[in-house]
Design an enzyme around this catalytic site. Structure first.
Site, mmCIF file in Angstrom:
data_model
loop_
_atom_site.group_PDB
_atom_site.id
_atom_site.type_symbol
_atom_site.label_atom_id
_atom_site.label_comp_id
_atom_site.label_asym_id
_atom_site.label_seq_id
_atom_site.Cartn_x
_atom_site.Cartn_y
_atom_site.Cartn_z
ATOM 1 N N SER A 250 0.840 -1.200 0.000
ATOM 2 C CA SER A 250 0.000 0.000 0.000
ATOM 3 C C SER A 250 0.869 1.242 0.000
ATOM 4 O O SER A 250 2.067 1.168 -0.305
ATOM 5 C CB SER A 250 -0.932 -0.016 1.215
ATOM 6 O OG SER A 250 -1.914 0.987 1.094
ATOM 7 N N ASN A 251 0.315 2.397 0.320
ATOM 8 C CA ASN A 251 1.089 3.647 0.398
ATOM 9 C C ASN A 251 0.533 4.493 1.536
ATOM 10 O O ASN A 251 -0.420 4.106 2.201
ATOM 11 C CB ASN A 251 1.039 4.381 -0.946
ATOM 12 C CG ASN A 251 -0.393 4.649 -1.370
ATOM 13 O OD1 ASN A 251 -1.126 5.361 -0.701
ATOM 14 N ND2 ASN A 251 -0.809 4.051 -2.484
ATOM 15 N N TYR A 252 1.125 5.672 1.736
ATOM 16 C CA TYR A 252 0.788 6.483 2.916
ATOM 17 C C TYR A 252 -0.410 7.414 2.729
ATOM 18 O O TYR A 252 -0.663 8.260 3.582
ATOM 19 C CB TYR A 252 1.992 7.334 3.322
ATOM 20 C CG TYR A 252 3.136 6.533 3.892
ATOM 21 C CD1 TYR A 252 3.001 5.896 5.118
ATOM 22 C CD2 TYR A 252 4.341 6.418 3.209
ATOM 23 C CE1 TYR A 252 4.053 5.166 5.651
ATOM 24 C CE2 TYR A 252 5.392 5.696 3.738
ATOM 25 C CZ TYR A 252 5.243 5.065 4.958
ATOM 26 O OH TYR A 252 6.277 4.352 5.493
ATOM 27 N N ALA B 253 -4.598 7.438 -4.374
ATOM 28 C CA ALA B 253 -3.239 7.000 -4.699
ATOM 29 C C ALA B 253 -3.358 5.504 -4.994
ATOM 30 O O ALA B 253 -3.208 4.657 -4.106
ATOM 31 C CB ALA B 253 -2.316 7.246 -3.518
#
Ligand code: CTP
Length: 405
Positions: free
Chosen positions: A215-217, A282
Protein backbone atom coordinates in the site's frame (compact mmCIF):
# COMPACT_ATOMS: atom_id res chain seq x y z
CA UNK A 1 -26.26 40.29 7.03
CA UNK A 2 -27.29 38.58 10.25
CA UNK A 3 -30.71 40.20 10.30
CA UNK A 4 -33.30 37.60 11.20
CA UNK A 5 -30.74 34.77 11.35
CA UNK A 6 -31.19 32.22 14.11
CA UNK A 7 -27.90 31.50 15.81
CA UNK A 8 -27.13 28.95 18.50
CA UNK A 9 -24.14 30.04 20.53
CA UNK A 10 -22.51 27.13 22.34
CA UNK A 11 -20.23 28.16 25.20
CA UNK A 12 -17.74 25.78 26.83
CA UNK A 13 -15.81 26.00 30.06
CA UNK A 14 -12.70 28.00 29.27
CA UNK A 15 -11.51 31.34 30.58
CA UNK A 16 -12.41 33.00 27.25
CA UNK A 17 -16.07 32.38 28.16
CA UNK A 18 -15.95 35.75 29.96
CA UNK A 19 -15.99 37.41 26.52
CA UNK A 20 -19.22 35.73 25.45
CA UNK A 21 -21.79 38.24 26.81
CA UNK A 22 -20.09 40.79 24.53
CA UNK A 23 -20.30 38.28 21.65
CA UNK A 24 -24.03 37.79 22.29
CA UNK A 25 -24.46 41.59 22.30
CA UNK A 26 -22.70 41.94 18.95
CA UNK A 27 -24.78 39.15 17.43
CA UNK A 28 -28.09 40.61 18.61
CA UNK A 29 -26.98 44.12 17.58
CA UNK A 30 -26.38 42.83 14.05
CA UNK A 31 -29.94 41.55 13.96
CA UNK A 32 -29.53 37.86 14.88
CA UNK A 33 -31.79 35.90 17.22
CA UNK A 34 -29.49 34.14 19.66
CA UNK A 35 -30.06 31.10 21.84
CA UNK A 36 -27.29 30.34 24.28
CA UNK A 37 -26.31 26.76 25.10
CA UNK A 38 -23.75 26.70 27.88
CA UNK A 39 -22.05 23.61 29.24
CA UNK A 40 -22.02 23.14 33.02
CA UNK A 41 -18.34 24.16 33.14
CA UNK A 42 -19.01 27.28 31.07
CA UNK A 43 -21.28 28.56 33.81
CA UNK A 44 -18.35 28.42 36.24
CA UNK A 45 -16.63 31.09 34.09
CA UNK A 46 -19.55 33.31 33.08
CA UNK A 47 -22.83 33.94 34.85
CA UNK A 48 -26.10 32.53 33.61
CA UNK A 49 -27.80 35.80 34.53
CA UNK A 50 -25.49 37.86 32.28
CA UNK A 51 -26.02 35.50 29.35
CA UNK A 52 -29.80 35.29 29.71
CA UNK A 53 -30.03 39.07 30.06
CA UNK A 54 -28.06 39.84 26.90
CA UNK A 55 -29.64 37.05 24.85
CA UNK A 56 -33.13 37.91 26.16
CA UNK A 57 -33.93 34.27 26.86
CA UNK A 58 -33.07 31.36 29.11
CA UNK A 59 -29.63 29.77 28.96
CA UNK A 60 -30.10 26.22 27.74
CA UNK A 61 -27.78 23.46 28.75
CA UNK A 62 -29.57 21.02 30.96
CA UNK A 63 -31.06 18.27 28.79
CA UNK A 64 -33.55 17.28 31.48
CA UNK A 65 -34.55 20.66 32.95
CA UNK A 66 -37.72 20.27 35.01
CA UNK A 67 -39.26 23.56 33.83
CA UNK A 68 -39.70 22.34 30.25
CA UNK A 69 -43.27 21.17 30.28
CA UNK A 70 -44.51 22.20 26.82
CA UNK A 71 -44.51 19.35 24.31
CA UNK A 72 -42.03 21.09 21.96
CA UNK A 73 -39.62 21.60 24.87
CA UNK A 74 -39.37 17.87 25.38
CA UNK A 75 -37.64 17.45 22.05
CA UNK A 76 -35.87 20.77 22.32
CA UNK A 77 -32.68 19.49 20.66
CA UNK A 78 -34.63 18.63 17.50
CA UNK A 79 -36.55 21.91 17.54
CA UNK A 80 -33.29 23.82 17.97
CA UNK A 81 -31.62 21.83 15.18
CA UNK A 82 -34.42 22.91 12.84
CA UNK A 83 -34.55 26.48 14.13
CA UNK A 84 -30.88 27.30 13.77
CA UNK A 85 -29.33 28.88 10.69
CA UNK A 86 -25.87 28.35 12.19
CA UNK A 87 -24.11 27.02 15.26
CA UNK A 88 -21.14 28.85 16.76
CA UNK A 89 -19.13 27.29 19.56
CA UNK A 90 -16.95 29.85 21.32
CA UNK A 91 -14.83 29.09 23.19
CA UNK A 92 -14.60 25.46 22.06
CA UNK A 93 -12.54 23.53 24.59
CA UNK A 94 -10.37 20.46 23.94
CA UNK A 95 -12.95 18.37 25.79
CA UNK A 96 -15.95 19.52 23.72
CA UNK A 97 -13.93 19.25 20.49
CA UNK A 98 -13.11 15.61 21.39
CA UNK A 99 -16.72 14.81 22.25
CA UNK A 100 -18.07 16.38 19.07
CA UNK A 101 -15.51 14.62 16.88
CA UNK A 102 -16.49 11.30 18.49
CA UNK A 103 -20.20 11.97 17.89
CA UNK A 104 -21.11 11.88 21.58
CA UNK A 105 -24.46 13.24 22.68
CA UNK A 106 -24.27 13.60 26.43
CA UNK A 107 -25.24 17.24 26.88
CA UNK A 108 -27.45 19.77 25.17
CA UNK A 109 -24.62 21.26 23.11
CA UNK A 110 -23.34 17.95 21.70
CA UNK A 111 -26.86 16.68 20.97
CA UNK A 112 -27.74 19.93 19.16
CA UNK A 113 -24.55 19.61 17.11
CA UNK A 114 -25.72 16.21 15.89
CA UNK A 115 -29.32 17.34 15.39
CA UNK A 116 -28.37 20.40 13.35
CA UNK A 117 -29.54 20.20 9.73
CA UNK A 118 -26.61 19.01 7.58
CA UNK A 119 -26.53 22.08 5.34
CA UNK A 120 -26.21 24.52 8.25
CA UNK A 121 -22.77 25.99 8.92
CA UNK A 122 -20.86 25.31 12.13
CA UNK A 123 -18.15 27.67 13.34
CA UNK A 124 -15.76 26.36 15.98
CA UNK A 125 -13.62 28.83 17.87
CA UNK A 126 -11.06 26.83 19.85
CA UNK A 127 -9.39 28.61 22.76
CA UNK A 128 -7.00 26.93 25.14
CA UNK A 129 -3.37 26.78 26.19
CA UNK A 130 -1.03 26.68 23.17
CA UNK A 131 0.49 23.28 24.06
CA UNK A 132 -3.00 21.81 24.39
CA UNK A 133 -3.96 23.31 21.03
CA UNK A 134 -0.91 21.80 19.33
CA UNK A 135 -1.41 18.38 20.94
CA UNK A 136 -1.92 15.47 18.52
CA UNK A 137 -5.35 14.70 20.00
CA UNK A 138 -6.69 18.22 19.50
CA UNK A 139 -5.18 18.42 15.99
CA UNK A 140 -6.71 15.04 15.07
CA UNK A 141 -10.14 15.90 16.48
CA UNK A 142 -10.20 19.30 14.76
CA UNK A 143 -9.21 17.72 11.50
CA UNK A 144 -12.11 15.22 11.80
CA UNK A 145 -14.51 18.11 12.40
CA UNK A 146 -13.05 20.15 9.53
CA UNK A 147 -13.52 17.19 7.20
CA UNK A 148 -17.16 17.06 8.30
CA UNK A 149 -17.47 20.64 7.08
CA UNK A 150 -17.01 22.63 10.31
CA UNK A 151 -15.13 25.91 9.89
CA UNK A 152 -12.35 26.35 12.44
CA UNK A 153 -11.45 29.91 13.42
CA UNK A 154 -7.84 29.57 14.54
CA UNK A 155 -6.89 31.00 17.92
CA UNK A 156 -4.60 34.01 18.11
CA UNK A 157 -1.24 34.43 19.79
CA UNK A 158 -0.92 36.58 22.87
CA UNK A 159 -1.02 36.49 26.63
CA UNK A 160 -2.75 33.39 27.99
CA UNK A 161 -4.53 32.75 31.29
CA UNK A 162 -1.50 30.80 32.52
CA UNK A 163 0.58 33.99 32.28
CA UNK A 164 2.52 32.52 29.36
CA UNK A 165 2.51 33.99 25.88
CA UNK A 166 1.59 31.87 22.89
CA UNK A 167 -1.06 30.55 20.57
CA UNK A 168 -4.46 29.82 22.07
CA UNK A 169 -6.32 33.08 22.69
CA UNK A 170 -9.88 33.27 21.48
CA UNK A 171 -10.17 35.83 18.66
CA UNK A 172 -12.11 38.97 19.58
CA UNK A 173 -15.92 38.69 19.31
CA UNK A 174 -15.89 41.18 16.40
CA UNK A 175 -13.86 38.73 14.29
CA UNK A 176 -16.17 35.84 15.24
CA UNK A 177 -19.22 37.82 14.09
CA UNK A 178 -17.43 38.84 10.88
CA UNK A 179 -16.53 35.21 10.11
CA UNK A 180 -20.07 34.03 10.78
CA UNK A 181 -21.41 36.79 8.58
CA UNK A 182 -19.18 35.63 5.74
CA UNK A 183 -20.25 31.98 6.24
CA UNK A 184 -23.91 32.89 6.04
CA UNK A 185 -23.47 34.91 2.88
CA UNK A 186 -25.42 33.02 0.22
CA UNK A 187 -23.11 30.91 -1.98
CA UNK A 188 -22.74 32.39 -5.43
CA UNK A 189 -24.55 30.14 -7.84
CA UNK A 190 -22.08 27.35 -8.42
CA UNK A 191 -21.73 25.64 -11.79
CA UNK A 192 -21.38 22.42 -9.83
CA UNK A 193 -24.95 22.62 -8.56
CA UNK A 194 -26.81 19.46 -9.52
CA UNK A 195 -23.74 17.95 -11.30
CA UNK A 196 -22.69 14.39 -10.55
CA UNK A 197 -19.16 14.28 -9.17
CA UNK A 198 -17.34 10.99 -8.74
CA UNK A 199 -14.19 11.05 -6.61
CA UNK A 200 -11.65 8.34 -5.83
CA UNK A 201 -9.72 8.78 -2.58
CA UNK A 202 -7.23 7.19 -0.23
CA UNK A 203 -4.75 4.39 -0.82
CA UNK A 204 -5.44 0.93 -2.20
CA UNK A 205 -4.30 -2.30 -0.57
CA UNK A 206 -2.94 -5.06 -2.76
CA UNK A 207 -2.97 -8.46 -1.09
CA UNK A 208 0.26 -10.44 -0.75
CA UNK A 209 -1.39 -13.11 1.37
CA UNK A 210 -4.36 -13.18 3.74
CA UNK A 211 -2.61 -11.00 6.35
CA UNK A 212 -0.27 -8.75 4.34
CA UNK A 213 -0.61 -6.17 1.63
CA UNK A 214 1.25 -3.56 -0.45
CA UNK A 215 0.00 0.00 0.00
CA UNK A 216 1.09 3.65 0.40
CA UNK A 217 0.79 6.48 2.92
CA UNK A 218 -2.25 8.23 1.41
CA UNK A 219 -4.65 9.40 4.15
CA UNK A 220 -7.57 10.28 1.85
CA UNK A 221 -7.75 13.81 3.32
CA UNK A 222 -7.47 15.61 -0.03
CA UNK A 223 -10.18 13.51 -1.70
CA UNK A 224 -12.51 13.87 1.28
CA UNK A 225 -11.94 17.65 1.40
CA UNK A 226 -12.87 17.85 -2.30
CA UNK A 227 -15.98 15.73 -1.67
CA UNK A 228 -17.09 18.00 1.21
CA UNK A 229 -16.47 21.17 -0.81
CA UNK A 230 -18.29 19.84 -3.90
CA UNK A 231 -21.29 18.79 -1.78
CA UNK A 232 -21.42 22.27 -0.23
CA UNK A 233 -21.57 23.72 -3.76
CA UNK A 234 -24.65 21.64 -4.46
CA UNK A 235 -23.07 18.78 -6.44
CA UNK A 236 -24.28 15.20 -6.12
CA UNK A 237 -21.13 13.57 -4.79
CA UNK A 238 -19.99 9.94 -4.62
CA UNK A 239 -16.65 8.98 -3.15
CA UNK A 240 -15.06 5.61 -3.80
CA UNK A 241 -12.43 5.26 -1.14
CA UNK A 242 -9.69 2.89 -0.12
CA UNK A 243 -9.15 2.20 3.61
CA UNK A 244 -8.99 5.55 5.47
CA UNK A 245 -10.04 6.64 8.93
CA UNK A 246 -12.08 9.68 7.97
CA UNK A 247 -15.72 10.55 8.56
CA UNK A 248 -17.97 10.78 5.51
CA UNK A 249 -18.68 14.46 4.71
CA UNK A 250 -22.36 15.32 5.01
CA UNK A 251 -24.42 14.75 1.91
CA UNK A 252 -21.78 12.50 0.28
CA UNK A 253 -22.40 8.90 -0.78
CA UNK A 254 -19.44 6.70 0.20
CA UNK A 255 -18.36 3.38 -1.28
CA UNK A 256 -15.56 1.58 0.57
CA UNK A 257 -13.17 -0.64 -1.37
CA UNK A 258 -9.76 -2.17 -0.76
CA UNK A 259 -7.83 -2.94 -3.92
CA UNK A 260 -7.31 -1.08 -7.20
CA UNK A 261 -9.36 -3.72 -9.02
CA UNK A 262 -12.25 -3.18 -6.58
CA UNK A 263 -11.88 0.61 -6.93
CA UNK A 264 -12.05 0.23 -10.72
CA UNK A 265 -15.16 -1.97 -10.51
CA UNK A 266 -16.96 0.33 -8.06
CA UNK A 267 -16.04 3.53 -9.95
CA UNK A 268 -16.84 2.25 -13.42
CA UNK A 269 -20.46 1.62 -12.39
CA UNK A 270 -20.85 5.43 -12.20
CA UNK A 271 -18.64 6.51 -15.14
CA UNK A 272 -21.54 6.95 -17.48
CA UNK A 273 -23.69 9.12 -15.26
CA UNK A 274 -20.97 11.32 -13.73
CA UNK A 275 -20.23 14.78 -15.11
CA UNK A 276 -16.87 15.13 -13.39
CA UNK A 277 -14.43 12.41 -12.34
CA UNK A 278 -11.75 13.42 -9.84
CA UNK A 279 -8.98 10.88 -9.27
CA UNK A 280 -7.60 11.82 -5.87
CA UNK A 281 -6.81 8.22 -4.89
CA UNK A 282 -3.24 7.00 -4.70
CA UNK A 283 -3.97 3.84 -6.63
CA UNK A 284 -1.23 1.19 -6.43
CA UNK A 285 0.23 0.77 -9.90
CA UNK A 286 0.94 -2.96 -9.34
CA UNK A 287 -0.51 -5.88 -7.40
CA UNK A 288 0.92 -9.29 -6.51
CA UNK A 289 0.03 -11.60 -9.39
CA UNK A 290 -1.19 -14.43 -7.20
CA UNK A 291 -1.95 -13.59 -3.58
CA UNK A 292 -1.13 -16.53 -1.34
CA UNK A 293 -3.97 -18.18 0.51
CA UNK A 294 -3.34 -18.17 4.26
CA UNK A 295 -0.02 -16.81 5.53
CA UNK A 296 3.30 -16.86 3.70
CA UNK A 297 6.05 -18.61 5.67
CA UNK A 298 9.63 -17.36 5.87
CA UNK A 299 11.30 -20.51 4.60
CA UNK A 300 13.84 -18.95 2.24
CA UNK A 301 16.48 -16.24 2.86
CA UNK A 302 15.04 -14.13 0.00
CA UNK A 303 11.74 -14.11 -1.76
CA UNK A 304 10.27 -12.65 -4.90
CA UNK A 305 6.75 -11.47 -5.43
CA UNK A 306 5.74 -11.13 -9.03
CA UNK A 307 3.70 -7.98 -9.60
CA UNK A 308 1.31 -7.23 -12.42
CA UNK A 309 -0.08 -3.85 -13.53
CA UNK A 310 -3.32 -2.62 -12.07
CA UNK A 311 -6.00 -1.08 -14.27
CA UNK A 312 -5.66 2.70 -14.61
CA UNK A 313 -9.02 4.02 -13.43
CA UNK A 314 -8.77 7.62 -14.58
CA UNK A 315 -7.28 6.60 -17.94
CA UNK A 316 -10.17 4.17 -18.46
CA UNK A 317 -12.65 6.94 -17.66
CA UNK A 318 -10.94 9.41 -20.03
CA UNK A 319 -10.76 6.87 -22.84
CA UNK A 320 -14.53 6.36 -22.86
CA UNK A 321 -15.73 9.78 -21.75
CA UNK A 322 -18.07 12.05 -23.65
CA UNK A 323 -16.66 15.54 -24.51
CA UNK A 324 -18.81 17.19 -21.85
CA UNK A 325 -17.46 14.96 -19.08
CA UNK A 326 -14.36 16.18 -17.23
CA UNK A 327 -11.44 14.10 -15.96
CA UNK A 328 -9.39 15.68 -13.17
CA UNK A 329 -6.27 13.93 -11.94
CA UNK A 330 -3.48 14.34 -9.41
CA UNK A 331 0.23 13.96 -9.96
CA UNK A 332 2.34 13.47 -6.87
CA UNK A 333 6.08 13.58 -7.35
CA UNK A 334 8.91 13.38 -4.83
CA UNK A 335 10.97 16.14 -6.47
CA UNK A 336 10.51 18.77 -9.18
CA UNK A 337 8.64 16.96 -11.86
CA UNK A 338 6.08 19.40 -13.30
CA UNK A 339 7.07 17.84 -16.64
CA UNK A 340 5.69 14.50 -15.39
CA UNK A 341 2.43 16.23 -14.52
CA UNK A 342 2.18 17.62 -18.08
CA UNK A 343 2.87 14.15 -19.45
CA UNK A 344 0.08 12.71 -17.29
CA UNK A 345 -2.32 15.40 -18.48
CA UNK A 346 -1.65 14.39 -22.08
CA UNK A 347 -1.12 10.64 -21.77
CA UNK A 348 -4.21 10.09 -19.65
CA UNK A 349 -6.37 12.55 -21.62
CA UNK A 350 -7.12 14.73 -18.58
CA UNK A 351 -8.80 18.12 -18.53
CA UNK A 352 -6.90 19.24 -15.45
CA UNK A 353 -4.12 17.87 -13.32
CA UNK A 354 -3.22 18.96 -9.79
CA UNK A 355 0.50 18.60 -9.34
CA UNK A 356 2.01 18.39 -5.87
CA UNK A 357 5.40 17.55 -4.45
CA UNK A 358 5.68 15.10 -1.59
CA UNK A 359 7.74 16.79 1.14
CA UNK A 360 6.47 15.06 4.33
CA UNK A 361 5.66 18.22 6.30
CA UNK A 362 3.50 20.55 4.20
CA UNK A 363 2.32 18.75 1.12
CA UNK A 364 1.42 15.31 -0.15
CA UNK A 365 0.31 12.37 1.98
CA UNK A 366 -1.05 12.45 5.55
CA UNK A 367 -0.56 16.18 6.32
CA UNK A 368 -3.42 18.72 6.57
CA UNK A 369 -1.99 21.17 4.06
CA UNK A 370 -1.05 21.07 0.40
CA UNK A 371 0.75 23.12 -2.24
CA UNK A 372 -0.88 22.49 -5.60
CA UNK A 373 -0.04 23.63 -9.10
CA UNK A 374 -3.01 23.33 -11.42
CA UNK A 375 -2.38 22.64 -15.12
CA UNK A 376 -5.30 22.52 -17.48
CA UNK A 377 -5.77 21.17 -21.01
CA UNK A 378 -5.52 24.71 -22.47
CA UNK A 379 -2.07 25.22 -20.99
CA UNK A 380 -3.12 27.45 -18.08
CA UNK A 381 -0.84 26.93 -15.08
CA UNK A 382 -1.81 28.29 -11.65
CA UNK A 383 0.51 27.92 -8.71
CA UNK A 384 -1.41 27.93 -5.43
CA UNK A 385 0.23 28.89 -2.13
CA UNK A 386 0.44 26.62 0.93
CA UNK A 387 -3.21 26.05 1.86
CA UNK A 388 -5.22 23.79 4.14
CA UNK A 389 -6.56 20.82 2.17
CA UNK A 390 -10.05 22.32 2.59
CA UNK A 391 -8.96 25.60 0.97
CA UNK A 392 -6.97 23.78 -1.71
CA UNK A 393 -10.10 21.73 -2.49
CA UNK A 394 -12.06 24.96 -2.95
CA UNK A 395 -9.45 26.38 -5.33
CA UNK A 396 -9.36 23.14 -7.32
CA UNK A 397 -13.15 23.26 -7.69
CA UNK A 398 -12.96 26.91 -8.78
CA UNK A 399 -10.67 25.74 -11.61
CA UNK A 400 -13.11 22.92 -12.46
CA UNK A 401 -15.92 25.49 -12.62
CA UNK A 402 -13.83 27.53 -15.08
CA UNK A 403 -13.58 24.45 -17.32
CA UNK A 404 -17.36 24.03 -17.16
CA UNK A 405 -17.84 27.54 -18.50
N1 CTP B 1 -4.74 6.74 -11.14
C1 CTP B 1 -5.80 5.91 -11.40
N2 CTP B 1 -5.61 4.57 -11.51
C2 CTP B 1 -4.39 4.04 -11.39
C3 CTP B 1 -3.29 4.88 -11.12
C4 CTP B 1 -3.50 6.23 -10.99
O1 CTP B 1 -6.91 6.39 -11.51
N3 CTP B 1 -4.22 2.74 -11.51
C5 CTP B 1 -4.94 8.19 -11.06
C6 CTP B 1 -4.71 8.80 -9.70
O2 CTP B 1 -5.89 8.83 -8.92
C7 CTP B 1 -4.21 10.18 -10.04
C8 CTP B 1 -3.39 9.95 -11.28
O3 CTP B 1 -3.96 8.80 -11.90
O4 CTP B 1 -5.26 11.04 -10.39
C9 CTP B 1 -1.96 9.68 -10.93
O5 CTP B 1 -1.30 9.16 -12.00
P1 CTP B 1 -0.18 8.01 -11.89
O6 CTP B 1 0.31 7.75 -13.23
O7 CTP B 1 -0.62 6.84 -11.13
O8 CTP B 1 0.80 8.69 -10.95
P2 CTP B 1 2.03 7.96 -10.43
O9 CTP B 1 1.78 6.58 -9.97
O10 CTP B 1 2.58 8.89 -9.43
O11 CTP B 1 2.84 7.91 -11.79
P3 CTP B 1 4.26 7.35 -12.01
O12 CTP B 1 4.32 6.10 -11.22
O13 CTP B 1 4.29 7.16 -13.47
O14 CTP B 1 5.15 8.44 -11.51
Amino acid sequence: MLTGKNIILGICGGIAAYKTPHLVRLLTKSGANVKVLATASALKFVSELSLSTVSRGPVLGDMFAADRSAESDQTLHITLGEWADALVIAPATANTIARLSAGMCDDMLSVCFIALRPDKPVLLVPAMDGHMYESPSVRRNLSVLATQGCRILEPESGELASGQCGLGRMPEPELIVETLDEMLEPLPDSRLKGRQVLITAGPTREKIDDVRFLSNYSSGKMGFAIAAAAARRGAVVRIVTGPVSLATPSGVERIDVESAVEMMEASSRFFDECDIFIGAAAVADYRPETPVEGKLKKNEPTMEIRLVRNPDIIAAFSAGKRPAQLAIGFALETAGGIGYAKEKLENKGLDLVAFNVYDRSTSGFEVDTNVLTLLDRDGTVSELPLLSKEEAAGRLLDAVEQLLQ
